[in-house]
Design a protein around this motif. Structure first.
Motif, mmCIF file in Angstrom:
data_model
loop_
_atom_site.group_PDB
_atom_site.id
_atom_site.type_symbol
_atom_site.label_atom_id
_atom_site.label_comp_id
_atom_site.label_asym_id
_atom_site.label_seq_id
_atom_site.Cartn_x
_atom_site.Cartn_y
_atom_site.Cartn_z
ATOM 1 N N SER A 5 10.501 13.870 -9.040
ATOM 2 C CA SER A 5 11.110 15.149 -9.416
ATOM 3 C C SER A 5 11.019 16.166 -8.293
ATOM 4 N N ASP A 6 9.984 16.057 -7.463
ATOM 5 C CA ASP A 6 9.845 16.900 -6.278
ATOM 6 C C ASP A 6 9.244 16.040 -5.174
ATOM 7 N N VAL A 30 -10.659 7.930 -14.344
ATOM 8 C CA VAL A 30 -9.619 8.119 -13.331
ATOM 9 C C VAL A 30 -8.421 8.829 -13.945
ATOM 10 N N VAL A 31 -8.013 8.380 -15.134
ATOM 11 C CA VAL A 31 -6.895 9.029 -15.816
ATOM 12 C C VAL A 31 -7.239 10.477 -16.127
ATOM 13 N N ASP A 32 -8.463 10.732 -16.588
ATOM 14 C CA ASP A 32 -8.879 12.115 -16.857
ATOM 15 C C ASP A 32 -8.729 12.984 -15.614
ATOM 16 N N ALA A 33 -9.141 12.440 -14.468
ATOM 17 C CA ALA A 33 -9.059 13.205 -13.216
ATOM 18 C C ALA A 33 -7.615 13.448 -12.814
ATOM 19 N N LEU A 34 -6.751 12.461 -12.994
ATOM 20 C CA LEU A 34 -5.339 12.632 -12.649
ATOM 21 C C LEU A 34 -4.693 13.683 -13.541
ATOM 22 N N VAL A 35 -5.018 13.654 -14.814
ATOM 23 C CA VAL A 35 -4.457 14.640 -15.742
ATOM 24 C C VAL A 35 -4.940 16.043 -15.377
ATOM 25 N N ALA A 36 -6.240 16.168 -15.083
ATOM 26 C CA ALA A 36 -6.800 17.480 -14.760
ATOM 27 C C ALA A 36 -6.202 18.045 -13.478
ATOM 28 N N ALA A 37 -5.892 17.180 -12.528
ATOM 29 C CA ALA A 37 -5.342 17.650 -11.248
ATOM 30 C C ALA A 37 -3.906 18.127 -11.403
ATOM 31 N N GLY A 38 -3.186 17.580 -12.359
ATOM 32 C CA GLY A 38 -1.785 17.948 -12.539
ATOM 33 C C GLY A 38 -0.917 17.370 -11.431
ATOM 34 N N GLY A 39 0.386 17.538 -11.580
ATOM 35 C CA GLY A 39 1.308 17.038 -10.562
ATOM 36 C C GLY A 39 1.587 15.567 -10.728
ATOM 37 N N PRO A 40 2.488 15.027 -9.927
ATOM 38 C CA PRO A 40 2.871 13.612 -10.050
ATOM 39 C C PRO A 40 1.697 12.687 -9.742
ATOM 40 N N ALA A 41 1.591 11.626 -10.516
ATOM 41 C CA ALA A 41 0.473 10.697 -10.361
ATOM 42 C C ALA A 41 0.877 9.338 -10.897
ATOM 43 N N ALA A 42 0.138 8.328 -10.488
ATOM 44 C CA ALA A 42 0.319 6.965 -10.985
ATOM 45 C C ALA A 42 -1.046 6.304 -11.026
ATOM 46 N N LEU A 43 -1.163 5.264 -11.850
ATOM 47 C CA LEU A 43 -2.397 4.501 -11.963
ATOM 48 C C LEU A 43 -2.100 3.054 -11.641
ATOM 49 N N ALA A 193 9.020 5.246 -4.822
ATOM 50 C CA ALA A 193 9.785 5.859 -5.907
ATOM 51 C C ALA A 193 9.686 7.373 -5.872
ATOM 52 N N HIS A 194 8.533 7.889 -5.470
ATOM 53 C CA HIS A 194 8.336 9.340 -5.485
ATOM 54 C C HIS A 194 8.909 10.027 -4.246
ATOM 55 N N PHE A 195 8.546 9.522 -3.078
ATOM 56 C CA PHE A 195 8.928 10.192 -1.835
ATOM 57 C C PHE A 195 10.310 9.789 -1.340
ATOM 58 N N GLY A 196 10.799 8.639 -1.803
ATOM 59 C CA GLY A 196 12.092 8.184 -1.325
ATOM 60 C C GLY A 196 12.065 7.689 0.104
#
Length: 464
Positions: A5-6, A30-43, A193-196
């Motif tokens: 998206s960005d 790990v998922v908790d940390a990704l959610v807390a950080a916000g922004g695009p993420a993958a696991l 997929a994210h950066f293109g």
């Protein structure tokens, strides 16, 4: 924020598993940390090695609906709903020998969890059994001289790259399941997929591959497999935090872990993992790029935060590595313990007795004895180190391994260890035995143009 998206936004990729058999509770923090950080993420969940793929192929021979990572649902169940709610796609090679079977199982679990909208991307094309791709292949350098016998092949799987994973994510997959692919591709796919990034942007692909290589073994980069008390102390081994990579659009890489978790991320742990399994640091061959880490700078940016820069890439190889599984006969094993005064003398007598029994029975195969407590790991099949050692510990375990083309011979050899209860020296106990069919693996090089990777998007709505 969804992937892509960005494309200038920082991408975080967490690793929740480094091998088949890893901690089942590792992905949650790990998922908790990704959610807390916000922004695009993958696991990413890395669960497949050459040995585990061979075991998966053997399992599928007995059960056609099996052959995928047996703990896949246990890994996914606690985190799936949370990842879906926060737009965090999950990428795993847990499909092993049966990616479609794995997808069906995950979709079935999603139905039970009340997640009917789940979209699962299946990446196939790594399995080249019975195809023209197996014709006239050269062996990989580690198996020089090996001859491929197509009629005996149980399985043949090529290491695919990141492009099919990226395509699945672009199609809207929330979970991507692959069979054999390169481990770093599990992280590089979300980056593409994210950066293109273009598939010939070699330096960025190299940086992404380096990040994936650092993540792929899970807690190895956060202190697991690193710890050595008094030399390399690691706090909180029981609560090791699994790694998270922060990647920017230009290929900048930072490795960290969930705040408050055990373990450590420092220049030592990162350097060890960076060099792990690199046959040539100047030319690490992957399906996506040839990675050169000889100019990489590693800097401690803060507590549990290490930044890397300077990865360089060259054009990807024209041939890809394939793991070919062949019948490997049978292995009979047995173990028995001896302890107390004269333990070594009694264990050695038991070993000599076993070898003489195998000779008298006329069993065809190759025997190996290990005297665990004196020497085992570093010894050869002939037992030269065992014989040269004069150590006499009071607690020993004797192990017999007998390899044979005959199941009956392997079973009889294993049973001979059991017979030592009454037919062996004094004080033997704790006998354990088993017989397993073996799969032998060899590696060959497959021209890229012979392969046809494909992506299929499955969902419950479509009747999958």
């Amino acid at each position: 924020m969804a992937l892509g998206s960005d494309p200038r936004a920082l991408l975080r990729i967490g690793c929740g598993s480094g091998f088949s058999g890893d901690r089942l509770d590792a992905p949650g923090p790990v998922v908790d940390a990704l959610v807390a950080a916000g922004g695009p993420a993958a696991l990413m969940l890395e669960v497949l090695g050459e040995r585990t793929l061979a075991l998966a192929q053997r399992e599928r021979l007995h059960r056609p609906d099996a052959g995928y990572e047996p703990a896949l649902l246990d890994l996914l169940r606690p985190i799936l709903a949370r990842c879906l709610a926060h737009g965090i796609p999950i990428v795993t090679n847990g499909g092993a020998a049966n990616p479609r079977g794995a997808a069906a199982a995950v979709l079935g679990m999603a139905r039970e969890m009340g997640l009917p909208g789940l979209r699962v991307g299946v990446v196939e094309g790594d399995d080249i059994r019975g195809s023209d791709a197996l014709a006239d292949l050269d062996p990989w350098e580690g198996d020089a001289g090996a001859v491929l016998e197509p009629e005996r092949v149980i399985a043949a799987n090529v290491y695919l790259g990141a492009a099919p994973i990226a395509e699945a994510l672009r199609q809207g997959a929330q979970v991507v399941i692959t069979g054999r692919c390169s481990d770093p591709a599990l992280a590089l796919g979300p980056m593409l997929a994210h950066f293109g990034w273009a598939e010939d942007d070699w330096d960025r692909l190299a940086a992404g591959t380096m990040a994936g290589h650092l993540l792929e073994c899970g807690s190895q980069v956060t202190g697991g497999y690193f710890a050595d008390p008094g030399l390399k102390d690691v706090p909180g081994m029981a609560t090791l935090g699994f790694p998270i990579a922060e990647i920017d659009a230009d290929g900048g890489v930072l490795i960290t872990k969930p705040e408050g978790s055990g373990g450590c991320v420092d220049r030592r742990t990162v350097t060890e993992q960076l060099l792990y399994e690199l046959h040539d640091p100047a030319a690490y061959l992957t399906p996506d790029v040839v990675l050169d880490v000889t100019g990489v700078a590693i800097a401690q940016e803060g507590p549990d935060r290490v930044r890397l820069s300077g990865a360089r890439g060259r054009q990807r190889p024209e041939r890809l590595k394939a793991t070919v599984s062949l019948p490997g006969g049978w292995l009979g094993e047995g173990e028995i313990s001896y302890a107390g005064p004269h333990a070594r003398a009694r264990a050695e007598l038991a070993g000599r007795t076993l070898l003489e029994r195998l000779r008298l029975l006329g069993l065809e195969g190759q025997a190996r004895l290990d005297l665990i407590g004196v020497v085992s790991v570093f010894d050869g099949d002939a037992g030269a180190l065992w014989e040269a050692s004069d150590a006499a510990p009071a607690d020993l375990r004797l192990r017999l391994a007998f390899a044979s083309e005959s199941r009956a011979a392997a079973e009889r050899a294993s049973r001979e260890v059991l017979s030592l209860y009454c037919c062996g020296p004094a004080g033997g106990g704790g006998v354990r035995g088993r017989v397993t069919d073996r799969i032998r693996t060899l590696s060959f090089l497959v021209p890229r143009e012979r392969l046809s990777p494909r992506v299929t998007l499955l969902s419950l709505e479509e009747g999958a």
